[in-house]
Each structure stands twice: as structure tokens, then as C-alpha cells.
Design a protein around this motif. Structure first.
Motif, PDB file in Angstrom:
ATOM      1  N   THR A 137       0.843  -1.195   0.000  1.00  0.00           N
ATOM      2  CA  THR A 137       0.000   0.000   0.000  1.00  0.00           C
ATOM      3  C   THR A 137       0.877   1.242   0.000  1.00  0.00           C
ATOM      4  O   THR A 137       0.620   2.206  -0.739  1.00  0.00           O
ATOM      5  CB  THR A 137      -0.941  -0.009   1.223  1.00  0.00           C
ATOM      6  N   SER A 138       1.923   1.229   0.805  1.00  0.00           N
ATOM      7  CA  SER A 138       2.850   2.361   0.868  1.00  0.00           C
ATOM      8  C   SER A 138       3.602   2.533  -0.450  1.00  0.00           C
ATOM      9  O   SER A 138       3.783   3.661  -0.924  1.00  0.00           O
ATOM     10  CB  SER A 138       3.845   2.177   2.014  1.00  0.00           C
ATOM     11  N   VAL A 139       4.060   1.427  -1.037  1.00  0.00           N
ATOM     12  CA  VAL A 139       4.761   1.503  -2.323  1.00  0.00           C
ATOM     13  C   VAL A 139       3.845   2.121  -3.378  1.00  0.00           C
ATOM     14  O   VAL A 139       4.252   3.016  -4.131  1.00  0.00           O
ATOM     15  CB  VAL A 139       5.279   0.111  -2.765  1.00  0.00           C
ATOM     16  N   ASP A 140       2.599   1.661  -3.437  1.00  0.00           N
ATOM     17  CA  ASP A 140       1.646   2.214  -4.404  1.00  0.00           C
ATOM     18  C   ASP A 140       1.399   3.704  -4.153  1.00  0.00           C
ATOM     19  O   ASP A 140       1.334   4.500  -5.098  1.00  0.00           O
ATOM     20  CB  ASP A 140       0.323   1.455  -4.355  1.00  0.00           C
ATOM     21  N   ALA A 141       1.280   4.087  -2.886  1.00  0.00           N
ATOM     22  CA  ALA A 141       1.037   5.492  -2.555  1.00  0.00           C
ATOM     23  C   ALA A 141       2.241   6.367  -2.925  1.00  0.00           C
ATOM     24  O   ALA A 141       2.072   7.460  -3.477  1.00  0.00           O
ATOM     25  CB  ALA A 141       0.713   5.636  -1.068  1.00  0.00           C
ATOM     26  N   LEU A 142       3.437   5.883  -2.644  1.00  0.00           N
ATOM     27  CA  LEU A 142       4.645   6.643  -3.005  1.00  0.00           C
ATOM     28  C   LEU A 142       4.767   6.767  -4.520  1.00  0.00           C
ATOM     29  O   LEU A 142       5.109   7.836  -5.041  1.00  0.00           O
ATOM     30  CB  LEU A 142       5.891   5.981  -2.408  1.00  0.00           C
ATOM     31  N   TRP A 143       4.492   5.679  -5.232  1.00  0.00           N
ATOM     32  CA  TRP A 143       4.535   5.711  -6.689  1.00  0.00           C
ATOM     33  C   TRP A 143       3.536   6.730  -7.237  1.00  0.00           C
ATOM     34  O   TRP A 143       3.882   7.546  -8.099  1.00  0.00           O
ATOM     35  CB  TRP A 143       4.258   4.317  -7.260  1.00  0.00           C
ATOM     36  N   SER A 144       2.316   6.713  -6.717  1.00  0.00           N
ATOM     37  CA  SER A 144       1.285   7.661  -7.168  1.00  0.00           C
ATOM     38  C   SER A 144       1.716   9.101  -6.920  1.00  0.00           C
ATOM     39  O   SER A 144       1.548   9.978  -7.772  1.00  0.00           O
ATOM     40  CB  SER A 144      -0.042   7.394  -6.452  1.00  0.00           C
ATOM     41  N   TRP A 145       2.270   9.340  -5.755  1.00  0.00           N
ATOM     42  CA  TRP A 145       2.743  10.677  -5.400  1.00  0.00           C
ATOM     43  C   TRP A 145       3.842  11.137  -6.363  1.00  0.00           C
ATOM     44  O   TRP A 145       3.809  12.265  -6.869  1.00  0.00           O
ATOM     45  CB  TRP A 145       3.238  10.666  -3.956  1.00  0.00           C
ATOM     46  N   LEU A 146       4.798  10.267  -6.634  1.00  0.00           N
ATOM     47  CA  LEU A 146       5.876  10.623  -7.554  1.00  0.00           C
ATOM     48  C   LEU A 146       5.357  10.841  -8.974  1.00  0.00           C
ATOM     49  O   LEU A 146       5.824  11.735  -9.681  1.00  0.00           O
ATOM     50  CB  LEU A 146       6.959   9.539  -7.551  1.00  0.00           C
ATOM     51  N   GLU A 147       4.417  10.027  -9.394  1.00  0.00           N
ATOM     52  CA  GLU A 147       3.853  10.181 -10.738  1.00  0.00           C
ATOM     53  C   GLU A 147       3.131  11.523 -10.890  1.00  0.00           C
ATOM     54  O   GLU A 147       3.196  12.143 -11.946  1.00  0.00           O
ATOM     55  CB  GLU A 147       2.897   9.033 -11.044  1.00  0.00           C
ATOM     56  N   VAL A 159      15.816  -0.045  -0.490  1.00  0.00           N
ATOM     57  CA  VAL A 159      14.737  -1.012  -0.708  1.00  0.00           C
ATOM     58  C   VAL A 159      13.474  -0.298  -1.192  1.00  0.00           C
ATOM     59  O   VAL A 159      12.838  -0.718  -2.168  1.00  0.00           O
ATOM     60  CB  VAL A 159      14.460  -1.831   0.574  1.00  0.00           C
ATOM     61  N   ILE A 160      13.107   0.789  -0.534  1.00  0.00           N
ATOM     62  CA  ILE A 160      11.906   1.537  -0.916  1.00  0.00           C
ATOM     63  C   ILE A 160      12.043   2.071  -2.339  1.00  0.00           C
ATOM     64  O   ILE A 160      11.127   1.943  -3.156  1.00  0.00           O
ATOM     65  CB  ILE A 160      11.644   2.683   0.083  1.00  0.00           C
ATOM     66  N   THR A 161      13.195   2.648  -2.640  1.00  0.00           N
ATOM     67  CA  THR A 161      13.427   3.195  -3.973  1.00  0.00           C
ATOM     68  C   THR A 161      13.362   2.108  -5.037  1.00  0.00           C
ATOM     69  O   THR A 161      12.784   2.307  -6.110  1.00  0.00           O
ATOM     70  CB  THR A 161      14.784   3.925  -4.019  1.00  0.00           C
ATOM     71  N   ALA A 162      13.916   0.940  -4.731  1.00  0.00           N
ATOM     72  CA  ALA A 162      13.870  -0.172  -5.679  1.00  0.00           C
ATOM     73  C   ALA A 162      12.439  -0.644  -5.895  1.00  0.00           C
ATOM     74  O   ALA A 162      12.029  -0.914  -7.039  1.00  0.00           O
ATOM     75  CB  ALA A 162      14.747  -1.323  -5.189  1.00  0.00           C
ATOM     76  N   LEU A 163      11.658  -0.746  -4.842  1.00  0.00           N
ATOM     77  CA  LEU A 163      10.276  -1.199  -4.988  1.00  0.00           C
ATOM     78  C   LEU A 163       9.433  -0.181  -5.757  1.00  0.00           C
ATOM     79  O   LEU A 163       8.587  -0.563  -6.576  1.00  0.00           O
ATOM     80  CB  LEU A 163       9.661  -1.496  -3.625  1.00  0.00           C
ATOM     81  N   VAL A 164       9.659   1.098  -5.525  1.00  0.00           N
ATOM     82  CA  VAL A 164       8.933   2.117  -6.280  1.00  0.00           C
ATOM     83  C   VAL A 164       9.373   2.090  -7.749  1.00  0.00           C
ATOM     84  O   VAL A 164       8.541   2.226  -8.650  1.00  0.00           O
ATOM     85  CB  VAL A 164       9.113   3.512  -5.650  1.00  0.00           C
ATOM     86  N   ALA A 165      10.653   1.868  -8.001  1.00  0.00           N
ATOM     87  CA  ALA A 165      11.128   1.746  -9.384  1.00  0.00           C
ATOM     88  C   ALA A 165      10.487   0.538 -10.061  1.00  0.00           C
ATOM     89  O   ALA A 165      10.066   0.614 -11.223  1.00  0.00           O
ATOM     90  CB  ALA A 165      12.655   1.643  -9.412  1.00  0.00           C
TER      91      ALA A 165
END
Length: 114
Positions: free
Chosen positions: A13-23, A79-85
Motif C-alpha cells: 500500500t505504501s509503495v503504491d502510494a509513493l509511486w502515485s505521489w511521484l507520478e 529497498v523503498i526506492t527499488a520497490l517504487v522503481a
């Protein structure tokens, strides 16, 4: 749902939220934006190196400038950066990651390990 399952879900859920925010706030789109997202990993790995050097006082000019807690935090950032990538490359991030982790674990520890 077990505590392990709920913490895993919180991760994704956090990975998806961070990805959405960056997008939403991405200044560079398309292929260049994708490449820059991947290059962010190198920056984060460099910060791990800086923290390790600082934790052991390897740089005589700076001395001991970091703690091992700093190193842990920087590793988490990798780890977080890799998962968001990875999420940037595929919406099936969870399945791709868990399938790959299972394969690495089986290759390393044997088929009965998972």
C-alpha cells in the motif's frame, strides 16, 4: 489475516502510494522519467556507502559522522526506492517481486526452503 500478511499489505500500500505521489509531481515524463527513477537507486546506494564510511570513521576529514542506525535507514531507502522503481515498470509489482524472491530463495537454499 496474520500480522505478517497485514505488514506485507502495508508495504505494498505504501509503495503504491509513493509511486502515485511521484507520478503526480514528476517533472520529467516518458522514457527519461523512467530512466531517472532507475538512476535514483544509484544515488541511494551512494548514501549507504557514505553512511558506512561515516560509521567507521574512514574519512579522516569527517571522522565518525554517521551511526549504524543511519546505515539501516539508508538501506531501507534503497529497498523503498527499488520497490517504487519496480512499481514504475509494472503494476504487478507484488507478484513480480514475490516470484523473483521465491526463485532466488529456491536457487540459494534449495526447493524445500520456501
Amino acid at each position: 489475516m496474520s500480522e505478517h500478511d497485514s505488514s506485507r499489505e502495508d508495504l505494498w500500500t505504501s509503495v503504491d502510494a509513493l509511486w502515485s505521489w511521484l507520478e503526480r509531481d514528476q517533472p520529467v515524463n516518458g522514457r527519461e522519467g523512467l530512466l531517472l527513477r532507475m538512476l535514483k537507486l544509484s544515488e541511494e546506494v551512494g548514501e549507504v556507502s557514505e553512511a558506512v564510511i561515516g560509521a567507521i570513521g574512514q574519512n579522516p576529514r569527517k571522522g565518525v559522522s554517521h551511526t549504524w542506525d543511519d546505515v539501516q535507514g539508508e538501506l531501507c531507502d534503497v529497498v523503498i526506492t527499488a520497490l517504487v522503481a519496480l512499481r514504475t515498470l509494472t503494476p504487478d509489482t507484488r507478484e513480480v517481486f514475490h516470484r523473483h524472491l521465491r526463485g532466488v530463495t529456491e536457487r540459494s537454499l534449495g526447493n524445500g526452503a520456501v
